[in-house]
Write a protein that holds these residues in place. Structure first.
Motif, PDB file in Angstrom:
ATOM      1  N   ARG A  97       0.819  -1.221   0.000  1.00  0.00           N
ATOM      2  CA  ARG A  97       0.000   0.000   0.000  1.00  0.00           C
ATOM      3  C   ARG A  97       0.844   1.258   0.000  1.00  0.00           C
ATOM      4  O   ARG A  97       0.352   2.329  -0.348  1.00  0.00           O
ATOM      5  CB  ARG A  97      -0.966  -0.033   1.194  1.00  0.00           C
ATOM      6  N   GLU A  98       2.103   1.138   0.342  1.00  0.00           N
ATOM      7  CA  GLU A  98       2.991   2.294   0.234  1.00  0.00           C
ATOM      8  C   GLU A  98       3.283   2.639  -1.228  1.00  0.00           C
ATOM      9  O   GLU A  98       3.753   3.735  -1.532  1.00  0.00           O
ATOM     10  CB  GLU A  98       4.289   2.034   0.994  1.00  0.00           C
ATOM     11  N   LEU A  99       3.012   1.687  -2.120  1.00  0.00           N
ATOM     12  CA  LEU A  99       3.231   1.907  -3.556  1.00  0.00           C
ATOM     13  C   LEU A  99       1.904   1.911  -4.327  1.00  0.00           C
ATOM     14  O   LEU A  99       1.887   1.683  -5.530  1.00  0.00           O
ATOM     15  CB  LEU A  99       4.134   0.797  -4.130  1.00  0.00           C
ATOM     16  N   ARG A 100       0.792   2.164  -3.622  1.00  0.00           N
ATOM     17  CA  ARG A 100      -0.517   1.996  -4.258  1.00  0.00           C
ATOM     18  C   ARG A 100      -0.682   2.831  -5.521  1.00  0.00           C
ATOM     19  O   ARG A 100      -1.433   2.456  -6.420  1.00  0.00           O
ATOM     20  CB  ARG A 100      -1.635   2.305  -3.254  1.00  0.00           C
ATOM     21  N   GLU A 101       0.017   3.967  -5.608  1.00  0.00           N
ATOM     22  CA  GLU A 101      -0.107   4.814  -6.798  1.00  0.00           C
ATOM     23  C   GLU A 101       0.470   4.140  -8.038  1.00  0.00           C
ATOM     24  O   GLU A 101       0.167   4.529  -9.171  1.00  0.00           O
ATOM     25  CB  GLU A 101       0.594   6.161  -6.559  1.00  0.00           C
ATOM     26  N   SER A 102       1.306   3.122  -7.842  1.00  0.00           N
ATOM     27  CA  SER A 102       1.914   2.412  -8.968  1.00  0.00           C
ATOM     28  C   SER A 102       1.012   1.309  -9.526  1.00  0.00           C
ATOM     29  O   SER A 102       1.299   0.754 -10.589  1.00  0.00           O
ATOM     30  CB  SER A 102       3.249   1.783  -8.537  1.00  0.00           C
ATOM     31  N   PHE A 103      -0.073   0.978  -8.795  1.00  0.00           N
ATOM     32  CA  PHE A 103      -0.904  -0.161  -9.171  1.00  0.00           C
ATOM     33  C   PHE A 103      -2.262   0.284  -9.702  1.00  0.00           C
ATOM     34  O   PHE A 103      -2.814   1.288  -9.261  1.00  0.00           O
ATOM     35  CB  PHE A 103      -1.126  -1.081  -7.961  1.00  0.00           C
ATOM     36  N   TRP A 104      -2.796  -0.502 -10.613  1.00  0.00           N
ATOM     37  CA  TRP A 104      -4.161  -0.289 -11.068  1.00  0.00           C
ATOM     38  C   TRP A 104      -5.148  -0.920 -10.093  1.00  0.00           C
ATOM     39  O   TRP A 104      -6.233  -0.392  -9.872  1.00  0.00           O
ATOM     40  CB  TRP A 104      -4.347  -0.903 -12.460  1.00  0.00           C
TER      41      TRP A 104
END
Length: 556
Positions: free
Chosen positions: A386-393
């Motif tokens: 979730r710390e990288l949620r902006e990277s995921f669709w």
């Protein structure tokens, strides 16, 4: 390899050992220990005790009762794994028993993707036009589809156990608990609906709850232990043609079913269809009333599972080559256009076990990359991702297992982000491979009677593993390789304390024969199993690990 012995006490009586085993499972109080040793009938479990909101359940039951009165069409939206398939079967049969007009829908992994997706919704609306949708084992993060259904004024009841986002859902009711599997949540809703509408007992579906709870590796303590204990009793007496046929295909006897042979016998076969073909076939198997149809479907599952095993082995070799180049990382990230989406979870799990660190396995296609993630105890992988949620669709999952979708053009960038995140958030100590044992066990205890006594701790599984003990002063007098690929070991020990001879096996330890010398005194970690040959029972040690013992060191 590091050994962790949970108790330094060497028990002298069975009462002392029972206390050690209960405390090792975090059961400190008399009430907790009594609950464990005397499982409660699931019909007596309260909603609060399993983390369910009574208010949310009442809203769902009220809406379903309205659907009965208005003869509305209800679509049950499930998932393609064992938890989702069994949850769908429970809801389909349970709602029908309550008088509802229902239809199940299992998404196709490749065609629709996971969960209540817009692709799946388009197909549902074109073919069925439901008045009400009930999700089971999914829906908690299906925001686009839920928003569209709200626009269409189609009410939705979500039942799920996955971790929710901090967003209110536009639903009639959201029935959620992370303490249960998806089928467990569905079962409690069906139980409450049947109490409100009919005299039908919900216990008849506990067999399916047991399958799902074991398949989803839920902790087998508290309510889950109650559910699986009761569910295994139902399975041993099963009248479902599909379960009977699947038992035959797996060469298992219903009256000898345990949580462990569910894991290795029934569950992989039920999962295989959703991995490689269409999960709805497994649903049909569970729900069919036809013996001939059940036999046909069970054979289809058997064939598909064999293909799944071969495919997994082939792709694992490719994944291992990538993993070998990443051993300085604290998260492994392997990806390929050749990976099959249906087995990337298995690849991640096998690599995680082999390298003792979180693993991300990504299947890359032209327009989409899909990942399955498995983690080690102590590393909450969904929190990290979730710390990288902006990277995921898309992103969803639990502490130990997760999945995401992303832009295939961003895979190498995401791989590096995950490498960096692992170095920042995961300590080296968290990744030290560790075998955990309960305590040292005096070797004179080894007997079939003692094995039978240990069965009071069944069903074994997550958070209640089959006890592993440290055994000292075992003299190695014989060993040989076995298995198609000579990958396993058969060993014979003489117990120094009594002079008795014991047979043992060590799975997947064939490559370690060079470390063995006849006559060695070994200290081993082992659990106890029962070997049955031509109706004759014998005790067999299952060796987990061993160390050469310094005979000058006092023991006991």
């Amino acid at each position: 390899m590091q050994w962790r012995i949970l108790s330094t006490q060497v028990p002298q009586t069975q009462a002392e050992l029972q206390k050690i085993l209960l405390q090792n499972r975090g059961l400190k109080t008399k009430a907790q220990q009594t609950e464990f040793l005397h499982p409660q009938p699931p019909a007596e479990l309260t909603l609060k005790s399993v983390g369910l909101s009574a208010e949310a359940v009442k809203k769902a039951v009220d809406r379903l009762q309205k659907a009965i009165q208005n003869q509305e069409k209800v679509l049950i939206f499930g998932d393609y794994d064992v938890d989702g398939i069994t949850a769908t079967a429970i809801a389909w049969e349970g709602l029908k028993a309550a008088g509802l007009v229902t239809r199940p829908f299992i998404p196709h992994r490749l065609k629709h993707g996971y969960g209540l997706s817009l692709k799946a919704l388009d197909e549902i609306l074109a073919e069925f036009q439901p008045d009400l949708i009930l999700t089971v084992d999914n829906g908690i993060v299906a925001h686009p589809a839920l928003e569209r259904l709200q626009e269409l004024k189609i009410p939705v009841i979500v039942t799920d156990h996955h971790q929710p986002d901090e967003v209110d859902l536009p639903t009639v009711a959201t029935v959620h608990s992370s303490q249960l599997c998806g089928a467990g949540v569905a079962w409690f809703l069906v139980r409450e609906l049947l109490i409100a509408t009919t005299q039908v007992q919900a216990d008849q579906w506990l067999d399916l709850v047991a399958l799902a709870t074991v398949a989803d590796q839920m902790p087998l303590l508290g309510a889950n232990r109650d559910l699986v204990t009761a569910g295994l009793a139902e399975l041993r007496l099963t009248q479902r043609p599909g379960i009977k046929a699947l038992l035959g295909a797996a060469s298992l006897s219903a009256d000898a079913l345990t949580s462990e042979n569910l894991s290795f016998g029934l569950i992989p076969r039920l999962n295989a269809m959703g991995r490689l073909k269409d999960g709805v076939e497994s649903l049909r198997l569970l729900c069919t009333h036809s013996t001939s149809r059940a036999t046909e479907l069970a054979q289809r599952l058997q064939t598909t599972n064999a293909a799944r095993q071969d495919l997994t082995q082939d792709l694992l070799k490719q994944a291992e080559l990538q993993a070998q180049e990443q051993l300085d990382q604290r998260i492994l990230v392997v990806y390929s256009t050749e990976f099959h989406e249906g087995v990337i979870g298995l690849l991640a799990g096998k690599l995680m076990e082999q390298y003792s660190r979180p693993v991300v396995a990504i299947q890359v296609s032209q327009n989409l990359a899909k990942a399955s993630v498995r983690s080690v105890p102590g590393v909450n992988i969904i929190e990290l991702l979730r710390e990288l949620r902006e990277s995921f669709w898309e992103l969803g999952g639990h502490a130990l297992a997760a999945g995401f979708a992303c832009d295939p053009a961003q895979v190498t960038q995401i791989q590096q982000q995950l490498f960096d995140l692992g170095q920042q958030k995961i300590s080296a100590d968290q990744l030290i491979p560790t075998f955990t044992a309960e305590c040292e066990l005096p070797t004179h205890w080894l007997s079939l009677d003692f094995y039978d006594w240990l069965q009071q701790f069944e069903p074994f599984g997550q958070s209640n593993s089959r006890p592993i003990f440290q055994l000292k002063n075992l003299k190695l007098i014989k060993f040989s390789l076995m298995g198609k690929q000579q990958q396993h070991l058969r060993l014979t020990f003489e117990l120094t304390e009594t002079g008795r001879i014991f047979e043992a096996v060590a799975w997947q330890k064939g490559s370690l024969t060079t470390s063995l010398v006849l006559g060695q005194q070994l200290s081993v970690l082992a659990n106890l199993t029962q070997n049955v040959w031509r109706e004759r029972k014998s005790l067999q040690l299952q060796i987990i690990d061993w160390k050469i013992q310094d005979t000058k060191t006092p023991t006991g």
